[in-house]
Design a protein around this motif. Sequence first.
Motif, mmCIF file in Angstrom:
data_model
loop_
_atom_site.group_PDB
_atom_site.id
_atom_site.type_symbol
_atom_site.label_atom_id
_atom_site.label_comp_id
_atom_site.label_asym_id
_atom_site.label_seq_id
_atom_site.Cartn_x
_atom_site.Cartn_y
_atom_site.Cartn_z
ATOM 1 N N ARG A 1 0.036 9.545 -4.953
ATOM 2 C CA ARG A 1 0.246 10.897 -4.432
ATOM 3 C C ARG A 1 1.105 11.725 -5.378
ATOM 4 N N THR B 1 0.824 -1.215 0.000
ATOM 5 C CA THR B 1 0.000 0.000 0.000
ATOM 6 C C THR B 1 0.855 1.261 0.000
ATOM 7 N N TRP C 1 0.401 4.123 -2.755
ATOM 8 C CA TRP C 1 0.093 5.470 -2.287
ATOM 9 C C TRP C 1 1.139 6.475 -2.761
#
Length: 253
Positions: free
Chosen positions: A11, A3, A7
Motif C-alpha cells: 500500500r 499478510t 499489505w
Amino acid sequence: MNTHGVWAIYRFEMARSLRTIWQSVATPVITTSLYFVVFGGAIGSRISTVGGVGYGSFIVPGLIMLSLLTQSISNASIGIYFPKFTGTVFELLSAPVTAMEMVAGFVGAAATKSIVLGLLILATSALFVPLHVEHPLAMIAFLVLTSVTFSLFGFIIGIWANGFEQLSVVPALLVTPLTFLGGAFYSIDMLPQPWRTISLFNPVVYLISGFRWSFFDKGDVSIGLSLGVTAGFMVACLLAITAIFRSGWRLKN
C-alpha cells in the motif's frame, strides 16, 4: 505469512505512485502515440505487413514489452533504493516480516504498476490500429510473468545501486538496447544470417516472441521456449535475492 506486513509495504508503494498519477498516465499515452506516428507512419508506409500482420498492429506487443521491462525495473529499483538512501531499510529488516514477505510487497507493487501501464498502452494502441488478441489468457499470463520477473530484477538493481545514477544504468545501457534489437519493431526472420542466429542469444527475443504469439498466434520462436526462458530468469532472480538477504549484501552495511 504476515499478510498485514506485506499489505503495508504494498500500500505504501502504491500510494507513492498515485502521487504522480498524471505523469504515470500521460507519459505512456504520449510516448505510444509518438511511436505510432514515427514507426507506423514512416516505416509502416514502406512495410505494409510482417508475417501477414499489418505493421501497425505488429509493433504493439513490442511497444508494450519495451515499456513493461523498463518500468518494472525502474519501479522496483526505486522502491527498495529509497529505504536504503534514507536509512529506513533497517526498520524493515528489524520488522516482523521475512525477506520473502518484504520482496512480495515491493515487487507486487512494482508489478501491479507495470501491468496497469501495459494495459493502458494496449488501450491506446487500439485507437490507432485494429487489434485482436488470439490468446487473451496467454497474453495476461505473459504480462504478469514478465512484470514480476523484471520487478525482481529491478529489486536486485535497487540493492546493488550506490547512487541514483546507477539506477538508470542497466535499463538505459542494457535493457532498452536489447529490446530494440530483440524484434520489438521487426521480426528476426527478416534478418540475414548470421545476425538471425546471433539474435537468438538475446533473451528479450523470447519475451517479445511469446507475447506476440498471444496476439497473432505466431512468433519468432516456440511458445514453450519463450515461457521456459522467462521462467528460468525469474528463478535466477529469486535465487539471487535469497542469497542477498542471507548475506546482507549492501543491506546491512
